[in-house]
Scaffold this active site. Structure first.
Site, PDB file in Angstrom:
ATOM      1  N   SER A  22       0.813  -1.221   0.000  1.00 12.69           N
ATOM      2  CA  SER A  22       0.000   0.000   0.000  1.00 12.69           C
ATOM      3  C   SER A  22       0.844   1.267   0.000  1.00 12.69           C
ATOM      4  O   SER A  22       0.310   2.353  -0.223  1.00 12.69           O
ATOM      5  CB  SER A  22      -0.950   0.025   1.200  1.00 12.69           C
ATOM      6  OG  SER A  22      -0.282   0.424   2.364  1.00 12.69           O
ATOM      7  N   LYS A  51       1.807   4.206   7.303  1.00 11.24           N
ATOM      8  CA  LYS A  51       0.973   5.045   6.453  1.00 11.24           C
ATOM      9  C   LYS A  51       1.431   6.502   6.538  1.00 11.24           C
ATOM     10  O   LYS A  51       2.185   6.881   7.433  1.00 11.24           O
ATOM     11  CB  LYS A  51      -0.489   4.964   6.882  1.00 11.24           C
ATOM     12  CG  LYS A  51      -1.165   3.624   6.630  1.00 11.24           C
ATOM     13  CD  LYS A  51      -1.355   3.378   5.152  1.00 11.24           C
ATOM     14  CE  LYS A  51      -2.079   2.067   4.908  1.00 11.24           C
ATOM     15  NZ  LYS A  51      -1.261   0.900   5.260  1.00 11.24           N
TER      16      LYS A  51
END
Length: 232
Positions: free
Chosen positions: A153, A191
Site C-alpha cells: 500500500s 501510512k
C-alpha cells in the site's frame, strides 16, 4: 506470530475451555482483555482463526475450538519498539567527524518484526535479526528501530514489500510524515499521517487502498520514517 492481545485472548479461551468446556462470550472476552468494544474481539478472533490457532464451528453459538497453542504462551509479543540496543554493539564513531563523514559509520539496529503496508496487522516486538544502517540515516538523533515491510500500500512512496524501514521513535508527527501508527492499541501499520481537528487520517500510497480515518484517541504514533533499505 501473535500479538500480546491475541496471545492473551487465546490463553483466556483455553483456560475457560479447560475449566468448564464452554468458551467465553464476546462480552466476557472484551472485559478480560479490557477492550472498549466487541469489534476488537472480532478482529482478534478472526486473526487467531486465520493463523490456525482456533476454529469457529458453524451454526453453533459461542462455538470456538482450540486447534493449537504456541510453544510458549508466557512470552509477550505485542508491539513495543522501545528496545534499541541489541547484543551486537555498534562501532564506535571517532570524535570531531564532519556531517559528510558520519555516513561512513554504520550502526546495527534490531529488526523488530514486520509492519503492514496494507490492511493493518500487528508488528512483532521480538528481535528477529539485526541490520547495519548508515550513520547518515540516524543523524536526526534520538532512538531508532527497524521493521520489515509487508504489503504494497506504500508502493507509490517507493516502499515495497520486503523492504526494511528505519524509524525514529517519536509520539508526534507532522502532516505528510510517513509513520508507524498503532491503532486502538492492537494493530500497527505504516501510512502517511494527516491530522485535521480531532481526526487522524492514515493514507496509503496506492489507489487500491482507501484512506482510513480515526479519532485522535484511537491512534498513537510510534515512529517516523527516516530511511529505507531496499530488498531485491
Amino acid at each position: 506470530m501473535l500479538t500480546k492481545k491475541q496471545r492473551d485472548l487465546l490463553e483466556f479461551i483455553h483456560k475457560r475451555l479447560q475449566k468448564n468446556g464452554v468458551p467465553p462470550s464476546f462480552d466476557e472476552m472484551k472485559d478480560a482483555l479490557d477492550l472498549r468494544s466487541k469489534s476488537g474481539i472480532h478482529r482478534l478472533i478472526t486473526a487467531l482463526e486465520e493463523r490456525g490457532f482456533i476454529r469457529r464451528l458453524a451454526h453453533r453459538a459461542r462455538a470456538i475450538e482450540i486447534v493449537k497453542l504456541p510453544e510458549d504462551m508466557s512470552q509477550p509479543k505485542g508491539f513495543q519498539p522501545k528496545v534499541i540496543d541489541g547484543p551486537h554493539p555498534s562501532p564506535a564513531q571517532p570524535a570531531n567527524v564532519t556531517p559528510d563523514e558520519v555516513q561512513l559509520f554504520a550502526r546495527e539496529l534490531p529488526v523488530m518484526g514486520r509492519i503492514a503496508a496494507g490492511v493493518p496487522i500487528e508488528a512483532i516486538s521480538h528481535v528477529d535479526h539485526h541490520v547495519a544502517v548508515p550513520g547518515q540515516m540516524l543523524k536526526t538523533g534520538g532512538q531508532h528501530y527497524a521493521l520489515e515491510v509487508h504489503g504494497d500500500s506504500m508502493i507509490e512512496a517507493g516502499i515495497n514489500d520486503g523492504d526494511i524501514v528505519i524509524l525514529r521513535e517519536t509520539a508526534t508527527a507532522d502532516n505528510g510524515d510517513i509513520v508507524v501508527a498503532l491503532i486502538e492499541d492492537e494493530e500497527a501499520t505504516l501510512k502517511t499521517y494527516h491530522r485535521k481537528g480531532g481526526s487522524i487520517a492514515l493514507e496509503a500510497a496506492n489507489p487500491a487502498y482507501e484512506t482510513r480515518v480515526f479519532s485522535e484517541d484511537q491512534v498513537k504514533v510510534q515512529g517516523r520514517l527516516v530511511g529505507l533499505i531496499r530488498s531485491y
